[in-house]
Design a protein around this motif. Sequence first.
Motif, PDB file in Angstrom:
ATOM      1  N   ALA A  25       3.115  -2.051   8.197  1.00 42.17           N
ATOM      2  CA  ALA A  25       1.837  -2.750   8.015  1.00 42.17           C
ATOM      3  C   ALA A  25       1.033  -2.124   6.875  1.00 42.17           C
ATOM      4  O   ALA A  25       0.462  -2.842   6.047  1.00 42.17           O
ATOM      5  CB  ALA A  25       1.025  -2.709   9.308  1.00 42.17           C
ATOM      6  N   SER A  26       0.999  -0.802   6.822  1.00 44.30           N
ATOM      7  CA  SER A  26       0.231  -0.164   5.748  1.00 44.30           C
ATOM      8  C   SER A  26       0.903  -0.393   4.392  1.00 44.30           C
ATOM      9  O   SER A  26       0.230  -0.514   3.365  1.00 44.30           O
ATOM     10  CB  SER A  26       0.059   1.330   6.014  1.00 44.30           C
ATOM     11  OG  SER A  26       1.298   2.005   5.947  1.00 44.30           O
ATOM     12  N   ARG A  29       2.501  -3.133   3.549  1.00 43.01           N
ATOM     13  CA  ARG A  29       2.176  -4.500   3.157  1.00 43.01           C
ATOM     14  C   ARG A  29       0.753  -4.592   2.616  1.00 43.01           C
ATOM     15  O   ARG A  29       0.468  -5.414   1.743  1.00 43.01           O
ATOM     16  CB  ARG A  29       2.345  -5.452   4.347  1.00 43.01           C
ATOM     17  CG  ARG A  29       3.784  -5.861   4.586  1.00 43.01           C
ATOM     18  CD  ARG A  29       3.843  -6.991   5.590  1.00 43.01           C
ATOM     19  NE  ARG A  29       3.373  -6.596   6.908  1.00 43.01           N
ATOM     20  CZ  ARG A  29       4.115  -6.080   7.876  1.00 43.01           C
ATOM     21  NH1 ARG A  29       5.404  -5.925   7.683  1.00 43.01           N
ATOM     22  NH2 ARG A  29       3.582  -5.740   9.035  1.00 43.01           N
ATOM     23  N   GLU A  30      -0.155  -3.755   3.095  1.00 41.35           N
ATOM     24  CA  GLU A  30      -1.547  -3.787   2.651  1.00 41.35           C
ATOM     25  C   GLU A  30      -1.736  -3.209   1.241  1.00 41.35           C
ATOM     26  O   GLU A  30      -2.678  -3.548   0.550  1.00 41.35           O
ATOM     27  CB  GLU A  30      -2.432  -3.002   3.621  1.00 41.35           C
ATOM     28  CG  GLU A  30      -2.603  -3.668   4.954  1.00 41.35           C
ATOM     29  CD  GLU A  30      -3.375  -2.798   5.926  1.00 41.35           C
ATOM     30  OE1 GLU A  30      -3.916  -1.759   5.507  1.00 41.35           O
ATOM     31  OE2 GLU A  30      -3.440  -3.163   7.108  1.00 41.35           O
ATOM     32  N   MET A  31      -0.822  -2.337   0.840  1.00 43.09           N
ATOM     33  CA  MET A  31      -0.958  -1.715  -0.485  1.00 43.09           C
ATOM     34  C   MET A  31      -0.660  -2.729  -1.575  1.00 43.09           C
ATOM     35  O   MET A  31       0.327  -3.465  -1.486  1.00 43.09           O
ATOM     36  CB  MET A  31       0.025  -0.550  -0.633  1.00 43.09           C
ATOM     37  CG  MET A  31      -0.377   0.695   0.064  1.00 43.09           C
ATOM     38  SD  MET A  31       0.730   2.014  -0.431  1.00 43.09           S
ATOM     39  CE  MET A  31       1.221   2.629   1.151  1.00 43.09           C
ATOM     40  N   PRO A  32      -1.494  -2.771  -2.627  1.00 41.28           N
ATOM     41  CA  PRO A  32      -1.206  -3.703  -3.723  1.00 41.28           C
ATOM     42  C   PRO A  32       0.004  -3.223  -4.525  1.00 41.28           C
ATOM     43  O   PRO A  32       0.277  -2.035  -4.615  1.00 41.28           O
ATOM     44  CB  PRO A  32      -2.480  -3.650  -4.577  1.00 41.28           C
ATOM     45  CG  PRO A  32      -3.102  -2.347  -4.256  1.00 41.28           C
ATOM     46  CD  PRO A  32      -2.719  -2.013  -2.856  1.00 41.28           C
ATOM     47  N   GLU A  33       0.705  -4.177  -5.083  1.00 42.06           N
ATOM     48  CA  GLU A  33       1.874  -3.849  -5.882  1.00 42.06           C
ATOM     49  C   GLU A  33       1.412  -3.272  -7.219  1.00 42.06           C
ATOM     50  O   GLU A  33       0.420  -3.711  -7.792  1.00 42.06           O
ATOM     51  CB  GLU A  33       2.713  -5.104  -6.111  1.00 42.06           C
ATOM     52  CG  GLU A  33       4.125  -4.787  -6.527  1.00 42.06           C
ATOM     53  CD  GLU A  33       5.012  -6.023  -6.488  1.00 42.06           C
ATOM     54  OE1 GLU A  33       5.721  -6.228  -7.475  1.00 42.06           O
ATOM     55  OE2 GLU A  33       4.954  -6.750  -5.479  1.00 42.06           O
ATOM     56  N   VAL A  34       2.134  -2.306  -7.732  1.00 36.44           N
ATOM     57  CA  VAL A  34       1.760  -1.651  -8.982  1.00 36.44           C
ATOM     58  C   VAL A  34       2.208  -2.509 -10.159  1.00 36.44           C
ATOM     59  O   VAL A  34       3.346  -2.988 -10.198  1.00 36.44           O
ATOM     60  CB  VAL A  34       2.413  -0.253  -9.079  1.00 36.44           C
ATOM     61  CG1 VAL A  34       2.060   0.414 -10.395  1.00 36.44           C
ATOM     62  CG2 VAL A  34       1.987   0.619  -7.918  1.00 36.44           C
ATOM     63  N   ASP A  35       1.307  -2.722 -11.120  1.00 39.11           N
ATOM     64  CA  ASP A  35       1.620  -3.491 -12.322  1.00 39.11           C
ATOM     65  C   ASP A  35       1.832  -2.512 -13.472  1.00 39.11           C
ATOM     66  O   ASP A  35       0.892  -1.969 -14.039  1.00 39.11           O
ATOM     67  CB  ASP A  35       0.474  -4.449 -12.648  1.00 39.11           C
ATOM     68  CG  ASP A  35       0.798  -5.347 -13.825  1.00 39.11           C
ATOM     69  OD1 ASP A  35       1.961  -5.327 -14.296  1.00 39.11           O
ATOM     70  OD2 ASP A  35      -0.108  -6.069 -14.276  1.00 39.11           O
TER      71      ASP A  35
END
Length: 112
Positions: free
Chosen positions: A13-14, A16-22
């Motif tokens: 769950a944590s 999934r909450e993290m934004p993907e790095v660009d």
Amino acid sequence: MKKPRKQREPSQASLREMPEVDFSKGEVLRNPHAARIAKEGYFLPDGRHIMPLPRRGRPKKGEGPGPTTPRSVRFPIAVWERVEKKAKAKGLSLHAAIRTAIIEWVGRNELR
């Protein structure tokens, strides 16, 4: 005696909450001294070229450092501190600054 705590992995769950790095927005930081060295080279103040820029670490396999002899030099602590400060201001290692000073003092033509 207490047992060391096992480090737990982050939960799904944590994660999934993290934004993907660009990585496209990332910036590459260049060595601040590389441009100066590429532009000016490794020269004495009077314009004479000393030697190829010394690299840190061991030479590549098959390349020798050349015939050198290690020597010990004793200076008062105040002298070492001033040399280190001046070398850092010029972007040189302490040993490169000492080599430069000695070669300049002796004269490049006398070394051949």
